[in-house]
Design a protein around this motif. Structure first.
Motif, mmCIF file in Angstrom:
data_model
loop_
_atom_site.group_PDB
_atom_site.id
_atom_site.type_symbol
_atom_site.label_atom_id
_atom_site.label_comp_id
_atom_site.label_asym_id
_atom_site.label_seq_id
_atom_site.Cartn_x
_atom_site.Cartn_y
_atom_site.Cartn_z
ATOM 1 N N THR A 154 -9.805 70.014 1.389
ATOM 2 C CA THR A 154 -10.130 69.874 0.049
ATOM 3 C C THR A 154 -11.104 69.882 -0.549
ATOM 4 N N TYR A 155 -10.824 69.202 -2.297
ATOM 5 C CA TYR A 155 -12.724 69.414 -2.649
ATOM 6 C C TYR A 155 -13.366 68.794 -2.189
ATOM 7 N N LEU A 156 -14.859 69.812 -2.021
ATOM 8 C CA LEU A 156 -15.726 70.218 -1.308
ATOM 9 C C LEU A 156 -17.145 69.330 -2.176
ATOM 10 N N PRO A 157 -17.031 68.108 -1.924
ATOM 11 C CA PRO A 157 -18.635 68.087 -1.622
ATOM 12 C C PRO A 157 -20.040 67.805 -1.848
ATOM 13 N N ASP A 158 -21.315 68.489 -1.246
ATOM 14 C CA ASP A 158 -21.700 68.168 -0.543
ATOM 15 C C ASP A 158 -22.484 66.992 -0.133
ATOM 16 N N GLY A 159 -22.458 66.482 1.283
ATOM 17 C CA GLY A 159 -22.317 65.560 1.905
ATOM 18 C C GLY A 159 -22.669 65.543 3.408
ATOM 19 N N PRO A 160 -23.027 64.565 4.141
ATOM 20 C CA PRO A 160 -23.830 64.845 5.525
ATOM 21 C C PRO A 160 -22.942 64.585 6.299
ATOM 22 N N ILE A 161 -22.901 65.209 7.716
ATOM 23 C CA ILE A 161 -21.662 64.582 8.751
ATOM 24 C C ILE A 161 -21.544 63.093 8.862
ATOM 25 N N THR A 162 -20.269 62.534 8.318
ATOM 26 C CA THR A 162 -20.374 60.619 9.228
ATOM 27 C C THR A 162 -19.403 61.123 10.774
ATOM 28 N N GLY A 163 -18.792 62.424 10.969
ATOM 29 C CA GLY A 163 -17.554 62.578 11.856
ATOM 30 C C GLY A 163 -16.360 61.387 11.512
ATOM 31 N N SER A 164 -16.233 60.638 10.339
ATOM 32 C CA SER A 164 -14.778 59.805 10.287
ATOM 33 C C SER A 164 -13.603 60.367 9.657
ATOM 34 N N TYR A 165 -13.163 60.539 9.812
ATOM 35 C CA TYR A 165 -12.215 62.211 8.961
ATOM 36 C C TYR A 165 -11.277 62.133 9.540
ATOM 37 N N ARG A 166 -9.721 62.600 8.426
ATOM 38 C CA ARG A 166 -8.508 62.741 8.691
ATOM 39 C C ARG A 166 -7.968 64.392 9.187
ATOM 40 N N THR A 167 -7.525 64.456 9.728
ATOM 41 C CA THR A 167 -6.960 66.286 10.098
ATOM 42 C C THR A 167 -5.013 65.712 9.955
ATOM 43 N N GLU A 168 -4.819 67.281 9.591
ATOM 44 C CA GLU A 168 -3.007 67.377 10.290
ATOM 45 C C GLU A 168 -3.514 68.670 10.098
ATOM 46 N N LYS A 169 -2.434 69.401 11.270
ATOM 47 C CA LYS A 169 -2.076 70.472 11.562
ATOM 48 C C LYS A 169 -0.876 70.892 10.583
ATOM 49 N N ASP A 170 -1.182 71.893 10.121
ATOM 50 C CA ASP A 170 -0.650 72.276 8.453
ATOM 51 C C ASP A 170 -0.250 72.265 7.132
ATOM 52 N N TYR A 171 -1.026 70.708 7.257
ATOM 53 C CA TYR A 171 -0.784 70.116 5.447
ATOM 54 C C TYR A 171 -2.037 69.486 5.523
ATOM 55 N N LEU A 172 -2.402 68.866 4.032
ATOM 56 C CA LEU A 172 -3.130 67.908 3.932
ATOM 57 C C LEU A 172 -3.293 66.565 3.523
ATOM 58 N N PRO A 173 -3.924 66.129 4.696
ATOM 59 C CA PRO A 173 -3.925 64.417 5.342
ATOM 60 C C PRO A 173 -3.283 63.196 3.585
ATOM 61 N N LEU A 174 -1.829 62.594 4.331
ATOM 62 C CA LEU A 174 -1.695 61.820 3.099
ATOM 63 C C LEU A 174 -2.537 61.442 2.359
ATOM 64 N N GLU A 175 -2.626 61.461 0.964
ATOM 65 C CA GLU A 175 -3.614 60.882 -0.531
ATOM 66 C C GLU A 175 -5.246 61.535 0.073
#
Length: 206
Positions: A154-175
């Protein structure tokens, strides 16, 4: 592994190239302007050319086991011109793994199940040209015989790797509201060693 990375001068593509080179992969990049490559990207085989030109793709892809494309829509048809060339070159050479960076607009809509997000009321964007370009590329990839994954931030600002994020097959994670360039690159890169999202789009967000 020998990889071809497209879009290596971009915000996400350069991060992917850096991760792959640091891990010791043999990395080919095809770029129109090699001088735009980040200076820390030194362990690369650089091909100067155009991803929309069949001969340039074929030269850069020779011997590669996988392709990662972080190409954007570039205000034109670069993406839809390039994707069929990549698919054909990979199929001709028996290379199977294709990872691309898409957009959350081509994920499934939660509110209107028969539509993609960019076609539905979920999307707040008034301009859909870029999403339509990504949609056309997705359809071509989906119809191929490749082992593909499309990472859809989704919205893609510049930023480092945190390794902490959510993923979901075929959908954007809620909120899900945003995801950094670093984390998008990190997730896309680690899919090289994963079969979890084969033949899928994957939404990614915090």
């Amino acid at each position: 592994m020998k990889l071809l990375i497209l879009g290596a001068t971009g915000r996400v593509g350069s991060e992917i190239a850096l991760l792959a080179a640091k891990d010791g992969h043999q990395v080919n990049v095809l770029v129109r302007t090699p001088e735009k490559l980040p200076p820390e990207l030194t362990a690369l085989q650089v091909y100067s050319g155009d991803a929309t030109v069949k001969e340039d793709i074929e030269q850069a892809i020779e011997g590669c086991e996988a392709v990662i494309s972080a190409l954007g829509t570039d205000g034109g048809t670069v993406l839809t011109d390039t994707v069929p060339l990549v698919i054909k070159a990979m199929q001709d050479r028996g290379s199977k793994r294709l990872l691309t960076i898409g957009t959350a607009g081509i994920l499934n809509s939660r509110t209107e199940p028969d539509l993609l997000r960019y076609q539905s009321s979920e999307s707040k964007r008034k301009l859909t040209r870029a999403a339509r370009e990504h949609h056309e590329a997705y359809l071509a990839i989906k119809e191929s015989s490749l082992d593909w994954t499309i990472v859809c931030p989704t919205y893609l600002p510049d930023g480092p790797i945190t390794g902490s994020y959510r993923t979901e097959k075929d959908y954007l994670p809620l909120e899900g509201k945003q995801i950094s360039t670093g984390d998008t690159a990190h997730f896309a890169y680690i899919q090289l060693a994963s079969e979890e999202f084969l033949h899928s789009r994957v939404g990614i967000a915090y």
